[in-house]
Scaffold this active site. Structure first.
Site, short mmCIF file in Angstrom:
data_model
loop_
_atom_site.label_atom_id
_atom_site.label_comp_id
_atom_site.label_asym_id
_atom_site.label_seq_id
_atom_site.Cartn_x
_atom_site.Cartn_y
_atom_site.Cartn_z
N GLY A 1 1.08 -5.58 4.14
CA GLY A 1 0.38 -4.82 5.17
C GLY A 1 0.77 -5.19 6.59
O GLY A 1 0.11 -4.82 7.54
N HIS B 1 -4.23 -10.11 -7.27
CA HIS B 1 -3.72 -9.67 -5.96
C HIS B 1 -4.16 -10.66 -4.88
O HIS B 1 -5.27 -11.19 -4.93
CB HIS B 1 -4.21 -8.26 -5.63
CG HIS B 1 -3.49 -7.68 -4.47
ND1 HIS B 1 -3.83 -7.98 -3.17
CD2 HIS B 1 -2.40 -6.87 -4.41
CE1 HIS B 1 -2.98 -7.35 -2.37
NE2 HIS B 1 -2.11 -6.68 -3.08
N ASN C 1 -0.48 0.70 -5.28
CA ASN C 1 -1.77 0.02 -5.23
C ASN C 1 -2.53 0.65 -4.07
O ASN C 1 -2.25 0.36 -2.91
CB ASN C 1 -1.58 -1.48 -5.02
CG ASN C 1 -2.90 -2.20 -4.77
OD1 ASN C 1 -3.98 -1.63 -4.96
ND2 ASN C 1 -2.81 -3.46 -4.35
N SER D 1 5.02 -4.47 2.19
CA SER D 1 5.65 -3.57 3.17
C SER D 1 6.91 -2.89 2.64
O SER D 1 7.84 -2.61 3.39
CB SER D 1 5.95 -4.31 4.48
OG SER D 1 4.74 -4.78 5.06
N LYS E 1 -5.49 0.21 -3.19
CA LYS E 1 -6.50 -0.67 -2.59
C LYS E 1 -7.82 0.11 -2.41
O LYS E 1 -8.13 0.95 -3.23
CB LYS E 1 -5.97 -1.28 -1.28
CG LYS E 1 -4.60 -1.93 -1.50
CD LYS E 1 -4.12 -2.78 -0.37
CE LYS E 1 -2.75 -3.38 -0.73
NZ LYS E 1 -2.21 -4.25 0.30
N GLU F 1 -5.24 -10.24 -2.01
CA GLU F 1 -6.49 -9.90 -1.33
C GLU F 1 -7.70 -10.35 -2.15
O GLU F 1 -8.74 -10.72 -1.59
CB GLU F 1 -6.53 -8.38 -1.05
CG GLU F 1 -5.58 -8.04 0.10
CD GLU F 1 -4.96 -6.66 0.00
OE1 GLU F 1 -5.49 -5.80 -0.73
OE2 GLU F 1 -3.93 -6.43 0.67
N GLU G 1 4.62 -10.93 -4.43
CA GLU G 1 4.14 -10.39 -3.16
C GLU G 1 3.92 -11.53 -2.16
O GLU G 1 2.85 -12.15 -2.15
CB GLU G 1 2.83 -9.63 -3.36
CG GLU G 1 2.94 -8.45 -4.29
CD GLU G 1 1.91 -7.37 -3.97
OE1 GLU G 1 2.34 -6.23 -3.76
OE2 GLU G 1 0.71 -7.66 -3.88
P1 13P Z 1 1.74 -2.98 1.57
O1 13P Z 1 2.81 -2.18 0.84
O2 13P Z 1 0.75 -2.14 2.29
O3 13P Z 1 2.33 -4.09 2.37
O4 13P Z 1 0.89 -3.70 0.40
C1 13P Z 1 1.57 -4.37 -0.59
C2 13P Z 1 0.60 -4.74 -1.64
O5 13P Z 1 -0.28 -5.56 -1.42
C3 13P Z 1 0.69 -4.08 -2.93
O6 13P Z 1 -0.15 -4.67 -3.86
#
Ligand code: 13P
Length: 257
Positions: free
Chosen positions: A178, A100, A15, A218, A17, A102, A172
């Site tokens: 992150g 997601h 992903n 992560s 982002k 976010e 997640e």
């Molecule tokens: P990270 O791997 O940067 O923690 O992000 C995970 C994520 O949100 C994947 O959709």
């Protein structure tokens, strides 16, 4: 429920982002292609809308599949700035991430709108990576199971057993995204297993056993091995580590064992 991990194909999805301009996207994909060419798992890169065309053309005749990071629930209409599921499928996009954290956190996404987007994506023939997961506060309150159960049930409302075959669930935990604070492999396995039991109640054991449930948060080249050995962890949804070809490829290798 029996523990037949072998019935499920591992899926490692990146992903990206809101990262990578067109030039950077091209460089990353060119670097990634040979590194994952022998993968024994499915490999997906979910990229910003502006990189979809680039990703599709560069991955033609490779084992890398392309996804978007969201889609709207309507087929078309007066929704300035939005992209519909049929627009994605028409251009050859195969996957879409929906729900997601976010999107939930910054863009007012709720389980109701997640469900509408899931159904729109399935109707357009897309495969869905549906994200669920608890906040740190919710884990501390001991309501992780209630939260992921509610998300799973509402987000999948109106999705039938046949359509479920086009769904991947990504667990997640929001506190792990992150932050560099990965869930332990036992924590990931426990919640993934719980989500599978919720799906079993909704769709039956066979459907639940066939469902790919990823872990995300992560996940990196170092911890992927340990997470992916767990019976209910069928792959990963990778943020930061998907932006570096060698790191992403190492996770793909871990899932190919
Ligand atoms: P990270 O791997 O940067 O923690 O992000 C995970 C994520 O949100 C994947 O959709």
């Amino acid at each position: 429920m029996s523990m037949k991990k072998s019935v499920r194909k591992a899926v490692i999805a990146g992903n990206w982002k809101m990262n990578k301009n067109r030039k950077e996207a091209k460089a990353l994909i060119d670097e990634l292609k040979p590194l994952v060419a022998d993968a024994k798992c499915d490999v997906v890169i979910c990229v910003p809308y502006t990189n979809l065309e680039t990703a599709l053309s560069l991955t033609e005749n490779t084992n890398i599949k392309v996804g978007a990071e969201n889609c709207h629930w309507a087929e078309s209409g007066a929704f300035t700035g939005e992209i519909s599921a049929p627009m994605l499928s028409e251009m050859g996009v195969e996957y879409v991430i929906i729900g997601h954290s976010e999107r939930r956190q910054y863009f007012g996404e709720t389980d109701i709108t997640v469900n509408k987007r899931v159904r729109a994506a399935l109707n357009a023939g897309l495969k869905v990576i549906l994200c669920v997961g608890e906040l740190l506060e919710q884990r501390e309150q001991g309501i992780t199971e209630e939260i992921v159960s509610m998300q799973t049930k509402i987000d999948l409302a109106g999705v039938n057993a046949e359509e479920l075959k086009n769904i991947i669930i990504a667990y997640e935990p929001v506190w792990a995204i992150g932050t560099g604070k990965t869930a332990t492999s036992d924590q990931a396995d426990e919640v993934n297993g719980y989500i599978r039991s919720v799906v079993a109640k909704l769709y039956g054991e066979a459907a639940a056993e066939a469902l790919t449930i990823q872990y995300g948060g992560s996940m990196n080249a170092k911890n992927a091995d340990e997470l992916l050995t767990k019976v209910h962890v069928d792959g990963g949804l990778i943020g930061g580590a998907s932006l570096k070809a060698p790191d992403f490829a190492a996770i793909v290798s871990a899932a190919s064992k």
